[in-house]
Design a protein around this motif. Structure first.
Motif, short mmCIF file in Angstrom:
data_model
loop_
_atom_site.label_atom_id
_atom_site.label_comp_id
_atom_site.label_asym_id
_atom_site.label_seq_id
_atom_site.Cartn_x
_atom_site.Cartn_y
_atom_site.Cartn_z
N UNK A 21 -3.96 8.11 0.89
CA UNK A 21 -3.67 6.70 0.61
C UNK A 21 -3.33 5.94 1.90
N UNK A 22 -2.74 6.62 2.87
CA UNK A 22 -2.42 5.96 4.14
C UNK A 22 -3.70 5.50 4.82
N UNK A 23 -4.65 6.39 4.94
CA UNK A 23 -5.94 6.08 5.57
C UNK A 23 -6.67 4.99 4.79
N UNK A 24 -6.75 5.16 3.47
CA UNK A 24 -7.50 4.23 2.62
C UNK A 24 -6.92 2.83 2.63
N UNK A 25 -5.61 2.73 2.53
CA UNK A 25 -4.97 1.40 2.48
C UNK A 25 -5.05 0.68 3.83
N UNK A 26 -4.85 1.41 4.93
CA UNK A 26 -4.97 0.79 6.25
C UNK A 26 -6.37 0.21 6.42
#
Length: 220
Positions: free
Chosen positions: A38-43
């Motif tokens: 989710x960190x990668x996707x949201x950024x």
């Protein structure tokens, strides 16, 4: 790892910090740890979305209503996330973004599979109008009937995906007593198979037929 490092190098540090704040807030609200993806996707998503907004490109989300109904908890968290973005980036963000961020949050709960959330929403966005057409009714957003129907469809999809469907001892009676609604339910099963590749067993078809019968004859 290389992709993540490249993303950090090419993204405004402020966006990275905001995403970490959003993920932390979401985990606190849900009482669970979200998948690391989710960190990668949201950024990546927020970085791209802000660029489009600044360029005046309209962001359209045709599934906003279904998303709000299907993932109520995640949608409420996404609303808070958008408020954080508005405040810290000093930019107006369209409501459509709430729906997209909802997919990321739900995906974080489901092992990082954001695409599944979107495919389920798309499927239900076809099923609900089909039911309205066949039963000759209009389901108002947030009405008891709408919430109950979408909740039932969501449970049906999740059970079928996990292969955890429940036994239906009254199946033959349901076929006999609700032939019209049973036929509609069979067609919904075909729609779901076509759109998200799940097989809806007869037991679930029967329970859906009962639900449609109640919706058709005992309007709340």
């Amino acid at each position: 790892k290389n992709q993540y490092e490249h993303l950090l190098e090419t993204t405004d540090e402020k966006i990275v910090r905001i995403v970490e704040e959003i993920v932390s807030m979401a985990e606190k609200e849900l009482g669970e740890t979200l998948h690391v993806n989710i960190h990668f996707g949201l950024i990546d998503h927020i970085n791209f979305a802000l660029s489009r907004i600044r360029e005046g490109i309209e962001i359209v989300n045709p599934f906003l209503l279904e998303t709000r109904m299907l993932y109520k908890k995640e949608f409420a968290i996404a609303e808070k996330a958008v408020e954080i973005l508005k405040e810290q980036m000093n930019i107006e963000i369209p409501e459509s973004e709430i729906g997209f961020i909802t997919f990321h949050i739900h995906g974080g709960r489901m092992g990082g599979k954001k695409s599944d959330s979107l495919s389920y929403v798309k499927a239900i966005s076809q099923v609900v109008p089909y039911i309205e057409d066949k039963l000759g009714l209009t389901l108002e957003e947030n009405s008891f009937d709408s919430v109950r129907l979408v909740s039932h469809l969501r449970g049906l999809i999740e059970r079928c995906v996990k292969n955890e469907t429940i036994e239906n001892l009254l199946l033959d009676k349901m076929k006999k007593d609700f032939p019209f609604e049973y036929k509609i339910s069979e067609n919904i099963g075909l729609l779901l198979k076509k759109n998200i590749g799940i097989v809806v067993p007869e037991n679930e078809i029967g329970y859906l037929a009962l639900h449609l019968y109640k919706l058709n004859h005992i309007r709340s």
